[in-house]
Design a protein around this motif. Structure first.
Motif, PDB file in Angstrom:
ATOM      1  N   THR A   1      20.498  -2.047   6.997  1.00  0.00           N
ATOM      2  CA  THR A   1      20.681  -0.618   7.257  1.00  0.00           C
ATOM      3  C   THR A   1      21.519   0.056   6.182  1.00  0.00           C
ATOM      4  O   THR A   1      21.281   1.214   5.840  1.00  0.00           O
ATOM      5  CB  THR A   1      21.345  -0.398   8.627  1.00  0.00           C
ATOM      6  OG1 THR A   1      22.638  -1.025   8.629  1.00  0.00           O
ATOM      7  CG2 THR A   1      20.504  -0.978   9.752  1.00  0.00           C
ATOM      8  N   ILE A   2      22.490  -0.669   5.625  1.00  0.00           N
ATOM      9  CA  ILE A   2      23.354  -0.071   4.601  1.00  0.00           C
ATOM     10  C   ILE A   2      22.612   0.113   3.282  1.00  0.00           C
ATOM     11  O   ILE A   2      23.106   0.817   2.383  1.00  0.00           O
ATOM     12  CB  ILE A   2      24.640  -0.899   4.381  1.00  0.00           C
ATOM     13  CG1 ILE A   2      24.315  -2.314   3.894  1.00  0.00           C
ATOM     14  CG2 ILE A   2      25.491  -0.918   5.635  1.00  0.00           C
ATOM     15  CD1 ILE A   2      25.526  -3.113   3.449  1.00  0.00           C
ATOM     16  N   ASN A   3      21.437  -0.511   3.153  1.00  0.00           N
ATOM     17  CA  ASN A   3      20.607  -0.361   1.954  1.00  0.00           C
ATOM     18  C   ASN A   3      19.385   0.509   2.213  1.00  0.00           C
ATOM     19  O   ASN A   3      18.523   0.642   1.339  1.00  0.00           O
ATOM     20  CB  ASN A   3      20.157  -1.726   1.437  1.00  0.00           C
ATOM     21  CG  ASN A   3      21.322  -2.573   0.960  1.00  0.00           C
ATOM     22  OD1 ASN A   3      22.353  -2.048   0.551  1.00  0.00           O
ATOM     23  ND2 ASN A   3      21.166  -3.888   1.011  1.00  0.00           N
ATOM     24  N   ALA A   4      19.274   1.071   3.409  1.00  0.00           N
ATOM     25  CA  ALA A   4      18.086   1.845   3.779  1.00  0.00           C
ATOM     26  C   ALA A   4      18.342   3.345   3.789  1.00  0.00           C
ATOM     27  O   ALA A   4      17.502   4.125   4.219  1.00  0.00           O
ATOM     28  CB  ALA A   4      17.583   1.406   5.159  1.00  0.00           C
ATOM     29  N   MET A   5      19.508   3.759   3.313  1.00  0.00           N
ATOM     30  CA  MET A   5      19.816   5.186   3.267  1.00  0.00           C
ATOM     31  C   MET A   5      19.204   5.817   2.017  1.00  0.00           C
ATOM     32  O   MET A   5      19.047   5.159   0.987  1.00  0.00           O
ATOM     33  CB  MET A   5      21.332   5.385   3.266  1.00  0.00           C
ATOM     34  CG  MET A   5      22.012   4.946   4.546  1.00  0.00           C
ATOM     35  SD  MET A   5      23.819   5.143   4.460  1.00  0.00           S
ATOM     36  CE  MET A   5      24.261   3.760   3.411  1.00  0.00           C
ATOM     37  N   ALA A   6      18.868   7.100   2.125  1.00  0.00           N
ATOM     38  CA  ALA A   6      18.282   7.841   1.008  1.00  0.00           C
ATOM     39  C   ALA A   6      18.943   9.204   0.900  1.00  0.00           C
ATOM     40  O   ALA A   6      19.394   9.777   1.896  1.00  0.00           O
ATOM     41  CB  ALA A   6      16.775   7.997   1.205  1.00  0.00           C
ATOM     42  N   ILE A   7      19.022   9.721  -0.319  1.00  0.00           N
ATOM     43  CA  ILE A   7      19.520  11.078  -0.559  1.00  0.00           C
ATOM     44  C   ILE A   7      18.390  11.894  -1.176  1.00  0.00           C
ATOM     45  O   ILE A   7      17.804  11.492  -2.195  1.00  0.00           O
ATOM     46  CB  ILE A   7      20.749  11.072  -1.490  1.00  0.00           C
ATOM     47  CG1 ILE A   7      21.936  10.388  -0.805  1.00  0.00           C
ATOM     48  CG2 ILE A   7      21.130  12.493  -1.892  1.00  0.00           C
ATOM     49  CD1 ILE A   7      23.157  10.243  -1.688  1.00  0.00           C
TER      50      ILE A   7
ATOM     51  N   GLY B   1      20.277  16.853  -1.619  1.00  0.00           N
ATOM     52  CA  GLY B   1      21.550  16.208  -1.296  1.00  0.00           C
ATOM     53  C   GLY B   1      21.676  15.752   0.138  1.00  0.00           C
ATOM     54  O   GLY B   1      22.704  15.171   0.517  1.00  0.00           O
ATOM     55  N   ARG B   2      20.625  15.964   0.957  1.00  0.00           N
ATOM     56  CA  ARG B   2      20.698  15.573   2.373  1.00  0.00           C
ATOM     57  C   ARG B   2      20.570  14.056   2.498  1.00  0.00           C
ATOM     58  O   ARG B   2      19.726  13.434   1.856  1.00  0.00           O
ATOM     59  CB  ARG B   2      19.564  16.262   3.152  1.00  0.00           C
ATOM     60  CG  ARG B   2      19.502  15.905   4.641  1.00  0.00           C
ATOM     61  CD  ARG B   2      18.458  16.765   5.344  1.00  0.00           C
ATOM     62  NE  ARG B   2      17.134  16.553   4.807  1.00  0.00           N
ATOM     63  CZ  ARG B   2      16.266  15.627   5.267  1.00  0.00           C
ATOM     64  NH1 ARG B   2      16.631  14.845   6.274  1.00  0.00           N
ATOM     65  NH2 ARG B   2      15.074  15.509   4.735  1.00  0.00           N
ATOM     66  N   LEU B   3      21.407  13.465   3.349  1.00  0.00           N
ATOM     67  CA  LEU B   3      21.334  12.034   3.612  1.00  0.00           C
ATOM     68  C   LEU B   3      20.285  11.766   4.679  1.00  0.00           C
ATOM     69  O   LEU B   3      20.326  12.336   5.767  1.00  0.00           O
ATOM     70  CB  LEU B   3      22.688  11.509   4.094  1.00  0.00           C
ATOM     71  CG  LEU B   3      22.751   9.998   4.400  1.00  0.00           C
ATOM     72  CD1 LEU B   3      22.593   9.168   3.134  1.00  0.00           C
ATOM     73  CD2 LEU B   3      24.059   9.636   5.102  1.00  0.00           C
ATOM     74  N   VAL B   4      19.332  10.898   4.337  1.00  0.00           N
ATOM     75  CA  VAL B   4      18.301  10.482   5.289  1.00  0.00           C
ATOM     76  C   VAL B   4      18.671   9.073   5.740  1.00  0.00           C
ATOM     77  O   VAL B   4      18.545   8.111   4.976  1.00  0.00           O
ATOM     78  CB  VAL B   4      16.893  10.505   4.644  1.00  0.00           C
ATOM     79  CG1 VAL B   4      15.825  10.172   5.694  1.00  0.00           C
ATOM     80  CG2 VAL B   4      16.615  11.854   4.001  1.00  0.00           C
ATOM     81  N   ASP B   5      19.147   8.935   6.973  1.00  0.00           N
ATOM     82  CA  ASP B   5      19.776   7.695   7.449  1.00  0.00           C
ATOM     83  C   ASP B   5      19.237   7.336   8.836  1.00  0.00           C
ATOM     84  O   ASP B   5      19.938   7.463   9.838  1.00  0.00           O
ATOM     85  CB  ASP B   5      21.294   7.898   7.474  1.00  0.00           C
ATOM     86  CG  ASP B   5      22.065   6.641   7.870  1.00  0.00           C
ATOM     87  OD1 ASP B   5      21.466   5.548   7.856  1.00  0.00           O
ATOM     88  OD2 ASP B   5      23.257   6.757   8.199  1.00  0.00           O
ATOM     89  N   PRO B   6      17.981   6.861   8.907  1.00  0.00           N
ATOM     90  CA  PRO B   6      17.362   6.633  10.216  1.00  0.00           C
ATOM     91  C   PRO B   6      17.944   5.457  10.990  1.00  0.00           C
ATOM     92  O   PRO B   6      17.715   5.336  12.197  1.00  0.00           O
ATOM     93  CB  PRO B   6      15.888   6.377   9.858  1.00  0.00           C
ATOM     94  CG  PRO B   6      15.936   5.819   8.471  1.00  0.00           C
ATOM     95  CD  PRO B   6      17.071   6.524   7.794  1.00  0.00           C
TER      96      PRO B   6
ATOM     97  N   SER C   1       0.859  -1.188   0.000  1.00  0.00           N
ATOM     98  CA  SER C   1       0.000   0.000   0.000  1.00  0.00           C
ATOM     99  C   SER C   1       0.891   1.233   0.000  1.00  0.00           C
ATOM    100  O   SER C   1       2.053   1.172   0.428  1.00  0.00           O
ATOM    101  CB  SER C   1      -0.925  -0.005   1.225  1.00  0.00           C
ATOM    102  OG  SER C   1      -0.164  -0.052   2.420  1.00  0.00           O
ATOM    103  N   PRO C   2       0.382   2.363  -0.513  1.00  0.00           N
ATOM    104  CA  PRO C   2       1.197   3.578  -0.543  1.00  0.00           C
ATOM    105  C   PRO C   2       1.678   3.948   0.857  1.00  0.00           C
ATOM    106  O   PRO C   2       0.984   3.710   1.854  1.00  0.00           O
ATOM    107  CB  PRO C   2       0.244   4.640  -1.109  1.00  0.00           C
ATOM    108  CG  PRO C   2      -0.785   3.856  -1.870  1.00  0.00           C
ATOM    109  CD  PRO C   2      -0.952   2.577  -1.105  1.00  0.00           C
ATOM    110  N   GLY C   3       2.887   4.534   0.928  1.00  0.00           N
ATOM    111  CA  GLY C   3       3.431   4.876   2.230  1.00  0.00           C
ATOM    112  C   GLY C   3       4.314   6.101   2.168  1.00  0.00           C
ATOM    113  O   GLY C   3       4.414   6.778   1.133  1.00  0.00           O
ATOM    114  N   THR C   4       4.976   6.346   3.261  1.00  0.00           N
ATOM    115  CA  THR C   4       5.904   7.471   3.374  1.00  0.00           C
ATOM    116  C   THR C   4       7.324   6.992   3.123  1.00  0.00           C
ATOM    117  O   THR C   4       7.579   5.791   2.998  1.00  0.00           O
ATOM    118  CB  THR C   4       5.819   8.061   4.787  1.00  0.00           C
ATOM    119  OG1 THR C   4       6.251   7.056   5.719  1.00  0.00           O
ATOM    120  CG2 THR C   4       4.397   8.489   5.123  1.00  0.00           C
ATOM    121  N   LEU C   5       8.267   7.933   3.073  1.00  0.00           N
ATOM    122  CA  LEU C   5       9.673   7.541   2.969  1.00  0.00           C
ATOM    123  C   LEU C   5      10.058   6.670   4.158  1.00  0.00           C
ATOM    124  O   LEU C   5      10.772   5.673   4.007  1.00  0.00           O
ATOM    125  CB  LEU C   5      10.573   8.780   2.905  1.00  0.00           C
ATOM    126  CG  LEU C   5      12.084   8.478   2.905  1.00  0.00           C
ATOM    127  CD1 LEU C   5      12.482   7.720   1.645  1.00  0.00           C
ATOM    128  CD2 LEU C   5      12.899   9.759   3.040  1.00  0.00           C
TER     129      LEU C   5
END
Length: 470
Positions: free
Chosen positions: A123-129, A137-142, A109-113
């Motif tokens: 975790t190493i595959n869950a980062m976003a720019i 260009g901000r790294l989103v790395d929860p 179902s549709p979701g958020t980032l």
């Protein structure tokens, strides 16, 4: 984010950002592209997550390219793909997923980032720019993926049992990434793989084989096979290989652990060649040792004929893994069957006849066979290793001499089966095969020169012995 981009990558990313802003869609680079850029590894593709319709964004990006690439999309999954400037770009709308126990296909179902990052495997595959105007260009790395890259750790974003139960293929992916990147799997993640290993049974053979081949292609494949063995996954996906493990002792005499010997051979061949099928030959070269193991008084442990039995096993193993059944399988089968021949030649006075037969049987695969034989030397005794390598060098030199003289590789007898039938007025029958084999053996053994005239004379005499009249 300060990462190095090629001109093509920068151009592609700018087009995505511009198209997303025009559509007023949030968009992010995610996953493997971000990971590999932070590791300074080469990239050939990128994944884009958007808060909205991924197919719509893909079409808008394609319209900005000259020439416009084809947009391949899957409406049911909300995903799209374009190939531009030698680069593959995947688009998907951010989503959240829920799984049924007996399937790895999620309900989406549709979701958020945040939802999208939660569903990622590691975790190493869950980062976003961010590609958005605000925070470009901000790294989103929860989940501290960047820190885990620096620590060289594979760890799941959420509770690992849930991650692996939802999609059991992730267990193989964890081992694959650990192998490719030379990372360590976090203890709780590794323990979870062991607990959930039986879930791998719901995964298709094609997916399992794809991950296994990626492990085999890694610089040091033994890392992955050791992890597969210790977690119990290998016993499920490749039980014949597990049978190689362990050393048995009798009357104080033991044999080597053929599993770890095989891993060493695989690493050795991987250092010399990136040929996937040569690596498969290394994996399977001793696969029949458990089936042929015997203890003989006064001799100790023997594995007589394991190369012949192993050759017969190769087609079945390739079929099990849904690997190609054509020349690739025949190449592996040939190398398994022949891998002891150069070793035997290195231990005795080498006759031209034996060399000719090896060259004939190996054909164009002679060099690959010699690489496998050299990789098969795994002794910890350096002097012993050097002695074997020196012997193999002599075999190579003698083979080169004989090949230059006799041109045996890919050689065909000067008179084939059809002409034999015409010469002696024979239908397809056993005598034709006998005459053909006798001619081949006579030339390979050096009884007659490799000429048509000598071949005709030989065949006439042999035919008379068989009572066949020309």
């Amino acid at each position: 984010m300060d990462i190095q981009l090629s001109d093509q990558e920068r151009e592609m990313i700018n087009k995505v950002a511009a198209a997303a802003q025009e559509l007023e869609m949030e968009s992010y680079l995610v996953g493997g592209f971000v990971r590999d850029k932070l590791l300074n590894r080469p990239t050939k593709d990128a994944d884009i997550v958007t808060i909205g319709d991924g197919i719509e964004l893909a079409k808008a990006v394609a319209a900005k390219c000259v020439p416009a690439p084809q947009v391949n999309y899957f409406k049911n999954f909300g995903t799209a793909h374009i190939h531009t400037a030698g680069f593959d770009v995947e688009f998907v709308g951010a989503r959240k997923e829920s799984y049924q126990r007996n399937s790895r296909k999620p309900q989406v179902s549709p979701g958020t980032l945040e939802d999208d990052q939660n569903r990622r495997d590691f975790t190493i595959n869950a980062m976003a720019i961010s590609l958005n105007k605000q925070g470009y260009g901000r790294l989103v790395d929860p989940f501290n993926g960047q820190q885990h890259l620096e620590e060289k750790i594979i760890i799941t974003p959420l509770e690992p049992d849930q991650t692996f139960s939802d999609d059991p293929l992730r267990m193989l992916r964890a081992i694959r990434f650990a192998t490719q990147l030379n990372f360590t799997i976090a203890p709780e993640t590794l323990a979870s793989i062991t607990r959930n290993k039986d879930r791998i049974r719901i995964i298709s053979q094609e997916r399992i084989t794809d991950e296994l081949n990626k492990i085999i292609r890694a610089p040091k494949p033994s890392i992955g096979f050791d992890l597969l063995y210790k977690t119990g996954l290998l016993r499920i996906i490749f039980p014949k290989m597990v049978e190689l493990a362990g050393a048995e002792f009798k009357e104080g005499i033991g044999h080597k652990d053929n599993f770890y010997h095989t891993l060493q051979v695989l690493d050795n061949i991987s250092a010399a060649s990136d040929d996937l099928w040569l690596r498969w030959a290394a994996i399977l070269h001793d696969i029949a040792k458990p089936a042929t193991k015997r203890f003989e008084e006064g001799t100790g442990w023997t594995f007589h004929g394991h190369e012949v039995v192993g050759g017969r096993m190769v087609p079945k193993i390739f079929a099990q893994f849904k690997l190609p059944q054509h020349e690739k399988m025949r190449f592996v089968k040939k190398l398994v069957e022949l891998h002891l021949r150069p070793i035997s030649l290195s231990k005795e006075d080498i006759t031209d006849s034996a060399i000719r037969r090896l060259l004939f049987d190996a054909g164009e695969d002679f060099d690959a066979l010699m690489l496998l034989c050299e990789a098969d030397i795994t002794s910890k005794n350096k002097k012993k290793v050097q002695r074997f390598l020196d012997n193999f060098k002599l075999v190579r030199e003698r083979c080169k001499e004989v090949e230059e003289k006799d041109q045996i590789r890919n050689w065909q007898p000067p008179i084939d089966g059809i002409e034999i039938m015409q010469l002696f007025n024979l239908p397809p029958s056993k005598p034709v095969g006998i005459l053909k084999d006798a001619l081949k053996d006579a030339i390979l053994d050096g009884e007659i020169p490799n000429t048509r005239e000598a071949g005709l004379e030989f065949l006439k005499k042999k035919a008379m012995e068989l009572g066949v009249q020309s």
